[in-house]
Enzyme design. Structure first.
Site, PDB file in Angstrom:
ATOM      1  N   GLY A  11       0.856  -1.291  -0.077  1.00 34.27           N
ATOM      2  CA  GLY A  11      -0.086  -0.105  -0.050  1.00 34.27           C
ATOM      3  C   GLY A  11       0.771   1.254   0.025  1.00 34.27           C
ATOM      4  O   GLY A  11       1.885   1.294   0.587  1.00 34.27           O
ATOM      5  N   VAL A  24      18.176   8.474  -3.770  1.00 34.57           N
ATOM      6  CA  VAL A  24      18.854   8.710  -5.073  1.00 34.57           C
ATOM      7  C   VAL A  24      19.888   9.767  -4.547  1.00 34.57           C
ATOM      8  O   VAL A  24      21.046   9.675  -5.144  1.00 34.57           O
ATOM      9  CB  VAL A  24      17.694   9.330  -6.073  1.00 34.57           C
ATOM     10  N   ARG A  72       1.329  -5.504  -6.272  1.00 38.64           N
ATOM     11  CA  ARG A  72       1.535  -6.853  -5.675  1.00 38.64           C
ATOM     12  C   ARG A  72       1.837  -7.823  -6.754  1.00 38.64           C
ATOM     13  O   ARG A  72       1.320  -7.904  -7.940  1.00 38.64           O
ATOM     14  CB  ARG A  72       0.194  -7.517  -5.114  1.00 38.64           C
ATOM     15  N   ASP A 103       5.120  -4.961   6.139  1.00 39.86           N
ATOM     16  CA  ASP A 103       5.743  -6.331   6.582  1.00 39.86           C
ATOM     17  C   ASP A 103       5.764  -7.234   5.095  1.00 39.86           C
ATOM     18  O   ASP A 103       6.720  -8.100   5.040  1.00 39.86           O
ATOM     19  CB  ASP A 103       4.441  -6.962   7.439  1.00 39.86           C
ATOM     20  N   THR A 125       4.143   2.801   5.897  1.00 40.47           N
ATOM     21  CA  THR A 125       2.832   2.389   5.695  1.00 40.47           C
ATOM     22  C   THR A 125       2.043   3.358   6.852  1.00 40.47           C
ATOM     23  O   THR A 125       2.712   3.518   7.962  1.00 40.47           O
ATOM     24  CB  THR A 125       2.632   0.714   6.267  1.00 40.47           C
ATOM     25  N   ASP A 127      -0.386   2.559   8.597  1.00 39.52           N
ATOM     26  CA  ASP A 127      -0.762   1.598   9.790  1.00 39.52           C
ATOM     27  C   ASP A 127       0.198   1.789  11.221  1.00 39.52           C
ATOM     28  O   ASP A 127      -0.500   1.338  12.298  1.00 39.52           O
ATOM     29  CB  ASP A 127      -0.964   0.178   9.473  1.00 39.52           C
ATOM     30  N   ASP A 129       2.451  -0.417  11.922  1.00 41.31           N
ATOM     31  CA  ASP A 129       2.315  -1.520  12.637  1.00 41.31           C
ATOM     32  C   ASP A 129       3.425  -2.263  12.458  1.00 41.31           C
ATOM     33  O   ASP A 129       3.635  -3.680  12.611  1.00 41.31           O
ATOM     34  CB  ASP A 129       1.055  -2.327  12.003  1.00 41.31           C
ATOM     35  N   ARG A 162     -26.338  15.027  16.536  1.00 42.77           N
ATOM     36  CA  ARG A 162     -26.442  13.530  16.099  1.00 42.77           C
ATOM     37  C   ARG A 162     -24.970  12.912  16.512  1.00 42.77           C
ATOM     38  O   ARG A 162     -24.226  13.673  16.925  1.00 42.77           O
ATOM     39  CB  ARG A 162     -26.386  13.566  14.835  1.00 42.77           C
ATOM     40  N   MET A 169      -9.014   3.338   8.517  1.00 45.57           N
ATOM     41  CA  MET A 169      -8.379   2.413   8.425  1.00 45.57           C
ATOM     42  C   MET A 169      -7.661   1.638   9.372  1.00 45.57           C
ATOM     43  O   MET A 169      -7.461   2.370  10.646  1.00 45.57           O
ATOM     44  CB  MET A 169      -7.293   2.551   7.194  1.00 45.57           C
ATOM     45  N   GLY A 170      -7.233   0.344   9.302  1.00 51.59           N
ATOM     46  CA  GLY A 170      -6.658  -0.531  10.567  1.00 51.59           C
ATOM     47  C   GLY A 170      -7.029  -1.824  10.558  1.00 51.59           C
ATOM     48  O   GLY A 170      -8.000  -2.031  11.796  1.00 51.59           O
ATOM     49  N   ARG A 171      -7.012  -2.784   9.835  1.00 49.60           N
ATOM     50  CA  ARG A 171      -7.416  -3.957   9.775  1.00 49.60           C
ATOM     51  C   ARG A 171      -6.630  -4.877  10.936  1.00 49.60           C
ATOM     52  O   ARG A 171      -7.491  -5.482  11.562  1.00 49.60           O
ATOM     53  CB  ARG A 171      -6.916  -4.691   8.413  1.00 49.60           C
TER      54      ARG A 171
END
Length: 319
Positions: A11, A24, A72, A103, A125, A127, A129, A162, A169-171
């Site tokens: 990603g 570079v 990928r 990862d 990334t 995340d 993580d 309301r 995001m964050g699986r």
């Protein structure tokens, strides 16, 4: 080392271009030739590379995404694909590769290292993580993107009295939800690392209503639940009208923050230093505001840990 390559995989994350720029220019400074690999490991297999110079990375430090593109590759998961990728590198005289990603990207780099190609990883990334580093490139920008959304949505939530649910995001990791939720003053934060009961969430909302609170913001990491599902359950139990916003890939794009640009520049430069010093199978990280070189095995064998003290603090401050 006279020739190295750089690629991005997995990603995209804001700041990847700043890493490429640093790699570079630091390599050229040391009179080392640099090749950019298009579309990650797929580009290695297809020999889709281009030599880069100072002008190749001009005016990209502020751009999100990656100028080398990302993809990928199922073929790279096979021994034949990995052999082909290494053959292409060796044929071009490329002795080392700097990989930018998460990862999965790092696991791919290990396959190259096993075949004699020196590799250094840069954690990119949103995340946050990756074990062994306090921050990954792109995380700060993603959090700020969510905060801007929270601030805007809160205006509407206040006006219409309301409850708003924002799915981020964050699986498998709740860092984005936690940091953005704390910074944005969210009433509740749901993350994969901590279980929750819908009754507890409803109780918190009811407690707020009793003290005169007319609106609420709930942050939900995608890995713990669907924002839509949470909204439906809240309405079933309380009758409160809820609105759900799913930020999705909006969090991956955009111009990187100053923090991400600086961190990316430092990490990219250090990655070159490590390769030129003969190092391999290492990841550049930052710990306690100091850059470090970490064995890749350490980064891949451990689990990233969320700051649970911060999580508990967020709950206290939202009482």
């Amino acid at each position: 080392m006279n020739r190295l390559a750089v690629l991005t995989s997995g990603g995209d994350a804001p700041g990847m271009n700043a890493v490429i720029r640093a790699v570079v220019r630091k390599a050229v400074y040391h009179e080392c030739e640099v090749w950019g690999v298009y579309r990650g490991y797929s580009g290695l297999i297809n020999d889709d590379m281009v030599q880069m110079d100072l002008g190749s990375v001009g005016d990209i430090i502020h751009r999100g995404g990656t100028i080398l593109y990302s993809a990928r590759s199922e073929e790279f998961m096979t021994d034949a694909g990995q052999d082909k990728a290494c053959d292409n590198l060796k044929r071009r005289g490329i002795e080392g590769v700097i990989v930018i990603g998460g990862d999965g990207t790092f696991r791919g780099s290990e396959k190259l290292a096993e075949r004699g190609i020196r590799t250094i990883g840069v954690p990119g990334t949103i995340d946050n993580d990756i074990p062994g580093t306090d921050f990954t490139i792109g995380f700060d920008t993603a959090v700020n993107t969510v905060i801007h959304a929270i601030d805007k949505i809160r205006d509407t939530a206040t006006s219409h009295e309301r409850t708003y649910i924002i799915e981020v995001m964050g699986r498998d990791a709740g860092d984005i939800a936690l940091w953005a939720g704390l910074a944005g003053g969210a009433e509740s934060i749901l993350i994969p690392e901590a279980s929750f009961e819908i009754e507890e969430l409803v109780e918190r909302l009811e407690r707020g209503r009793k003290r005169g609170k007319k609106h609420s913001i709930i942050i939900v990491a995608e890995g713990i639940a669907s924002g839509v599902t949470i909204g439906e359950k809240i309405k079933e139990r309380t009758g409160l009208e809820t609105r759900v916003t799913v930020l999705g890939h909006l969090q991956r794009g955009g111009s990187p923050s100053a923090l991400d640009r600086v961190l990316a520049s430092q990490m990219g430069a250090m990655a070159v230093d490590l390769l030129l010093a003969g190092e391999t199978r290492k990841m550049v990280g930052i710990r306690s505001n100091r850059l470090v070189g970490i064995n890749m095995s350490e980064a891949l064998s451990q689990n990233s840990e969320l700051d649970m003290d911060m999580y508990h603090l967020a709950g206290i401050l939202a009482i």
